[in-house]
Each structure stands twice: as C-alpha cells, then as structure tokens.
Design an enzyme around this catalytic site. Structure first.
Site, short mmCIF file in Angstrom:
data_model
loop_
_atom_site.label_atom_id
_atom_site.label_comp_id
_atom_site.label_asym_id
_atom_site.label_seq_id
_atom_site.Cartn_x
_atom_site.Cartn_y
_atom_site.Cartn_z
N PHE A 212 2.44 -3.00 -9.60
CA PHE A 212 2.59 -2.28 -10.87
C PHE A 212 3.52 -3.02 -11.84
N ASP B 53 1.67 -13.20 -3.94
CA ASP B 53 1.48 -11.79 -3.58
C ASP B 53 0.61 -11.70 -2.34
N ASP C 154 2.42 -14.12 2.07
CA ASP C 154 3.48 -13.18 2.46
C ASP C 154 4.83 -13.85 2.23
N ALA D 73 8.33 -8.42 -5.04
CA ALA D 73 7.54 -8.02 -3.86
C ALA D 73 8.33 -7.06 -2.97
N THR E 149 16.43 -1.10 -7.29
CA THR E 149 16.22 0.28 -7.72
C THR E 149 17.53 1.06 -7.83
N ASP E 150 17.49 2.16 -8.60
CA ASP E 150 18.65 3.06 -8.67
C ASP E 150 18.83 3.84 -7.37
N GLU E 151 17.77 3.87 -6.52
CA GLU E 151 17.82 4.73 -5.33
C GLU E 151 18.85 4.27 -4.30
N TYR F 237 13.17 3.61 2.51
CA TYR F 237 12.90 2.71 1.37
C TYR F 237 14.20 2.26 0.73
N LYS G 189 16.00 -1.47 0.49
CA LYS G 189 16.32 -2.14 -0.77
C LYS G 189 17.83 -2.44 -0.84
N LYS H 271 2.15 7.53 -6.80
CA LYS H 271 3.43 7.89 -7.42
C LYS H 271 3.21 9.08 -8.36
N LEU H 272 4.30 9.81 -8.64
CA LEU H 272 4.19 11.10 -9.33
C LEU H 272 3.28 11.10 -10.57
N TYR I 19 6.75 18.88 -5.15
CA TYR I 19 7.59 19.06 -3.96
C TYR I 19 8.73 20.05 -4.22
N GLY J 289 14.77 14.95 3.12
CA GLY J 289 15.90 14.17 2.57
C GLY J 289 15.74 13.87 1.08
P1 NAD Z 1 4.21 -1.95 -6.03
O1 NAD Z 1 4.20 -1.29 -4.70
O2 NAD Z 1 3.31 -1.46 -7.11
O3 NAD Z 1 3.89 -3.51 -5.86
C1 NAD Z 1 4.45 -4.29 -4.84
C2 NAD Z 1 3.71 -5.63 -4.81
O4 NAD Z 1 4.31 -6.45 -3.79
C3 NAD Z 1 2.22 -5.50 -4.45
O5 NAD Z 1 1.45 -6.33 -5.29
C4 NAD Z 1 2.16 -6.01 -3.01
O6 NAD Z 1 0.90 -6.60 -2.68
C5 NAD Z 1 3.29 -7.03 -2.99
N1 NAD Z 1 3.84 -7.24 -1.63
C6 NAD Z 1 4.20 -6.27 -0.74
N2 NAD Z 1 4.63 -6.86 0.41
C7 NAD Z 1 4.55 -8.20 0.20
C8 NAD Z 1 4.88 -9.32 1.00
N3 NAD Z 1 5.36 -9.18 2.25
N4 NAD Z 1 4.70 -10.56 0.50
C9 NAD Z 1 4.19 -10.72 -0.78
N5 NAD Z 1 3.86 -9.69 -1.56
C10 NAD Z 1 4.04 -8.45 -1.09
O7 NAD Z 1 5.73 -1.93 -6.50
P2 NAD Z 1 6.34 -1.76 -7.97
O8 NAD Z 1 6.43 -0.33 -8.29
O9 NAD Z 1 5.66 -2.70 -8.88
O10 NAD Z 1 7.83 -2.28 -7.70
C11 NAD Z 1 8.17 -3.66 -7.82
C12 NAD Z 1 9.63 -3.85 -7.49
O11 NAD Z 1 10.42 -3.05 -8.37
C13 NAD Z 1 10.00 -3.40 -6.08
O12 NAD Z 1 10.94 -4.32 -5.56
C14 NAD Z 1 10.64 -2.02 -6.28
O13 NAD Z 1 11.59 -1.77 -5.27
C15 NAD Z 1 11.30 -2.21 -7.63
N6 NAD Z 1 11.45 -0.97 -8.43
C16 NAD Z 1 10.39 -0.13 -8.64
C17 NAD Z 1 10.55 1.00 -9.43
C18 NAD Z 1 9.40 1.93 -9.73
O14 NAD Z 1 9.60 2.99 -10.35
N7 NAD Z 1 8.16 1.60 -9.36
C19 NAD Z 1 11.81 1.29 -9.98
C20 NAD Z 1 12.87 0.41 -9.74
C21 NAD Z 1 12.67 -0.71 -8.97
P1 TYD Z 2 7.87 9.09 -6.81
O1 TYD Z 2 6.94 8.75 -7.92
O2 TYD Z 2 7.37 8.99 -5.40
O3 TYD Z 2 9.19 8.22 -7.03
P2 TYD Z 2 10.64 8.29 -6.26
O4 TYD Z 2 10.56 9.15 -5.09
O5 TYD Z 2 10.83 6.86 -5.91
O6 TYD Z 2 11.59 8.78 -7.29
O7 TYD Z 2 8.39 10.57 -7.03
C1 TYD Z 2 9.06 10.97 -8.20
C2 TYD Z 2 9.52 12.39 -8.01
O8 TYD Z 2 8.36 13.24 -7.91
C3 TYD Z 2 10.29 12.61 -6.72
O9 TYD Z 2 11.33 13.56 -6.95
C4 TYD Z 2 9.27 13.21 -5.76
C5 TYD Z 2 8.34 13.97 -6.69
N1 TYD Z 2 6.92 14.06 -6.25
C6 TYD Z 2 6.29 15.32 -6.19
O10 TYD Z 2 6.89 16.35 -6.50
N2 TYD Z 2 4.99 15.36 -5.78
C7 TYD Z 2 4.30 14.24 -5.42
O11 TYD Z 2 3.11 14.36 -5.01
C8 TYD Z 2 4.95 12.96 -5.51
C9 TYD Z 2 4.23 11.69 -5.13
C10 TYD Z 2 6.27 12.92 -5.93
#
Ligand code: NAD
Ligand code: TYD
Length: 354
Positions: A13, A34, A60, A83, A135-137, A161, A165, A200-201, A218, A295
């Site tokens: 993404f 990737d 990988d 990744a 991430t902020d998590e 997760y 991280k 994702k949500l 949830y 959790g």
């Molecule tokens: P995503 O799950 O959409 O994409 C992850 C990508 O990594 C995929 O293309 C997957 O094929 C690749 N990948 C997974 N394992 C791999 C491996 N072993 N070797 C090579 N490639 C691999 O994730 P995203 O939402 O795009 O998140 C990207 C980064 O940003 C992550 O590190 C995540 O922790 C961080 N992040 C995400 C969010 C969010 O809201 N999505 C917020 C803050 C930080």
């Molecule tokens: P998510 O997109 O999984 O991101 P994160 O857990 O990394 O913040 O979820 C965002 C918020 O939405 C989180 O509080 C969990 C909630 N959620 C639901 O209520 N229902 C759902 O089906 C999903 C996937 C998430």
C-alpha cells in the site's frame, strides 16, 4: 554509487504510493524489492512498470545472498525500508511471519547494508541513508486525556505486530549507535488512501458497504486512531530522507484523531450521497458491532511537531477531502478491487469474521 534508491515492500500500500510519487517528482531510478506476499500487488505499479526509471526484483528481505547481489549490482544511495507484515489482526492469529519479516528481515537487511556501506568511498558513505519506516503503534495505547506520542515517548508495544516493529526500530537505532550507519526512522500514524489492501478498516468498510455486507465495528467503536492520507505520509518520508538528521526518529501524523465509529459513519454518508438511488441507502444500517480485538489499543495520537519544524512538512489533505478521494478511488477501480478480493482474501474474511 549513482542516485538510485532501493525501496523494500514497494508493491504494498504505502510503498507503491511512495514509488509512484517518487518517479513523478524526483525522476531518479528506483529498484523495488518485494516478496509479493498476499499484500503485495504489482498492479499497484502499472503506471510506472514500463518507465525506465523503475525496476522490480521479486525477493525476500531475509534472503541475504539476494540482497547482497542487489546492492552490489545497483549500488543505491539510499534504502527506504517499507517491507513488513502489517496487519494487527493477522499478527494476533499467527505471529510467526511478523517475527520473521519484521525482526529477522530487518536485521538481515541491516547486516547487508552495513557490509555494502562500509566499503563505499568516503564521499558516498557520507551521503548514504537507510530510512526505516515504522508506526505509532510501538508507543502503546493512550488514555483519553494523555498527551500525544512524541519522539521521546517510551516504547510500550501491545500486539505481536507492534512488538515486531518495535524490535526492528531498536535494531535500526543500535546500528546507528554502534556502527554509525546513517539511519533515519519514521513513526507514522494510520494511513488511508488508494491501493490499501481491504483487510484494513477504511477499504474494508467501503467495499462491504458497497456490496451490502455488514460493517463489523470492534467493541464499542470508540477506539481512536490518528488518520493521515497516504500521499502526505510519502511526502514526509521524502522530506526525512533529504533533510533528516542521521540517527534521529521523526513522528508523522495527521492531527486527525477520530473514533472508529465516526470513520464508518462518514464512509456511509459519502456513499449515500454518491449512490443516491441505491436501495442500500442509508448505508449506516449495515453497521454491526462485533467482538473486540484482543488487547485492542484504545487511542493513538501523534505529536508531529518535530517533523513539521525541522522539515517544513505539513499534511496537505484534510480528512474530509482525503476520505472523499479514497471512497471515489475504490468505486472507480473495480478491476483492482476484484483482483485483490479473490482467493486468499475471501479465506481471511471468512475465517476472521465468522
Ligand atoms: P502492506 O502490508 O500493504 O505492504 C507490505 C509489503 O511488503 C507488501 O508488498 C509485501 O509483499 C512486502 N513484504 C512483506 N514481507 C516481505 C519480505 N519478507 N520481503 C520482501 N517484501 C516483503 O503494508 P503497508 O501498509 O504499505 O505498510 C508499509 C510499512 O509502513 C510497514 O513497515 C508498516 O509497518 C508501516 N506503517 C504502516 C501504516 C499503515 O497505516 N498502513 C502506518 C504506519 C507505518
Ligand atoms: P486497522 O485498519 O486494522 O489498523 P490498526 O489496528 O493498525 O490501527 O484498524 C483500525 C481501527 O479499526 C482499529 O481500532 C481496529 C478497528 N477495526 C474495526 O473496528 N473493524 C474491522 O473490521 C477492522 C479491520 C478494524
């Protein structure tokens, strides 16, 4: 060493949004490494796949021979490391892949990067950057009146997760402290926008609402996340890469705290407006409260003042404009939606929400 950058996880993404933006704005070569897990989709990069500035290597990050060969061949001036396994619910059901990719994978990448960086000529060694996207998590969960997370907030990860991280962030920190590898770490809040995998949500709710399926909220729906439009995140990452100080971490957020239920209701109202004549109007009738995530962190909120001050970055998109664009994108990209919601995705939805 030329001006090539190596992006890991660029078919996911945020990584794919980053590459599309990089090629449009920077016009320098990008190599995308990737593995193409369920979350990686080469279709995200269709717009650049024939562009000579873009090249793809399936592989990988744990495969050290492959990473070594790639670094030797392409000699990047920077690595932007996206990744990861990224979905909290999947980490609760099966943490193994999270430890493997997020912890061991980041370690492997750091080791190979260190070997590559050490043998660079002085000037190139000085210029090189390893940017770790996190991430902020990692900071844990806030109460309603707690101050937002700053770069000095102590780590307190609560899910497999976020723990994986956090471990990777610590390794990156240690490689700077011990070996002086010029690292940068960004910790960002929840992203939304085009190409997000619909587990994702936000994309899950858009697609379920569109097809008249229940909208599974949830717990009480009052958990709070701080939402940022993905292109704003990518722009901040570019800013940190160019102007960030090695060894530092930068918090990135949208100043956009919202309870989940409000997000879901907003999506429903936008769909009501766009699809006026749909028998599913009002879409909010589809909202269904389901069993809470174990959790489940109550609140995340980022204090992004350091990033704004040092880099002159600010989010361009408001939540109102960003969510509208996002809903529109999912409605207009039917082929993409059909492809990613086939096979494995159905299996996940069926098991997780059964
Ligand atoms: P995503 O799950 O959409 O994409 C992850 C990508 O990594 C995929 O293309 C997957 O094929 C690749 N990948 C997974 N394992 C791999 C491996 N072993 N070797 C090579 N490639 C691999 O994730 P995203 O939402 O795009 O998140 C990207 C980064 O940003 C992550 O590190 C995540 O922790 C961080 N992040 C995400 C969010 C969010 O809201 N999505 C917020 C803050 C930080
Ligand atoms: P998510 O997109 O999984 O991101 P994160 O857990 O990394 O913040 O979820 C965002 C918020 O939405 C989180 O509080 C969990 C909630 N959620 C639901 O209520 N229902 C759902 O089906 C999903 C996937 C998430």
């Amino acid at each position: 060493m030329d001006n090539t950058i190596l992006v890991t996880g660029g078919a996911g993404f945020i990584g794919s949004n980053f590459i599309l933006q990089w090629i449009a704005e920077k016009r320098t070569p990008v190599v995308n490494l990737d593995k193409l897990t369920y979350a990686g989709n080469p279709r995200n990069l269709e717009r650049v796949c024939l562009n000579p500035l873009y090249s793809f290597q399936q592989g990988d990050i744990c495969d050290r021979d492959l990473v070594r060969g790639l670094l030797e061949r392409r000699r990047p001036q920077a690595i932007v490391h996206f990744a990861a396994e990224s979905h909290v619910d999947r980490s609760i059901r099966g943490p193994d892949d999270f430890i493997r990719t997020n912890v061991n994978g980041t370690f492997s990448l750091l080791e190979e990067t260190r070997a590559y960086w050490t043998q660079l000529p002085d000037q190139d060694r000085e210029r090189f950057r390893f940017l770790h996207v996190s991430t902020d998590e990692v900071y844990g969960s806030l109460g309603p009146d707690d101050a937002r997370f700053s770069e000095n907030t102590a780590y307190a990860p609560n899910s497999p997760y976020s723990a994986s991280k956090a471990a990777s962030d610590h390794l990156v920190r240690a490689y700077h402290h011990t070996y002086r590898l010029p690292t940068l770490t960004t910790n960002c809040s929840n992203n939304y926008g085009p190409y997000q995998f619909p587990e994702k949500l936000i994309p899950l709710m858009i697609l379920n609402a569109r097809s008249g399926k229940p909208l599974p909220v949830y717990g009480d729906g009052l958990n709070v996340r701080d939402w940022l439009y993905v292109e704003d995140h990518c722009e901040a990452v570019r800013g940190v890469l160019h102007r960030g100080r090695p060894g530092e971490t930068y918090n990135i957020g949208g100043w956009n705290e919202k309870p989940n239920i409000e997000i879901v209701e907003t999506i429903c109202s936008i769909l009501d407006e766009i699809c006026k004549d749909d028998p599913l109007v009002p879409h909010r009738n589809l909202i269904t409260f389901v069993k809470d995530r174990p959790g489940h962190d109550r609140r995340y909120a980022m204090d992004a003042r350091k990033t704004e001050r040092e880099l002159g970055w600010k989010p361009r998109e408001t939540f109102e404009s960003g969510i509208r664009k996002t809903v529109q994108w999912y409605l207009e990209n039917d082929a993409w939606v059909k492809e990613v919601t086939a096979g494995n995705y159905r299996h996940w939805i069926a098991t997780h929400y059964s």
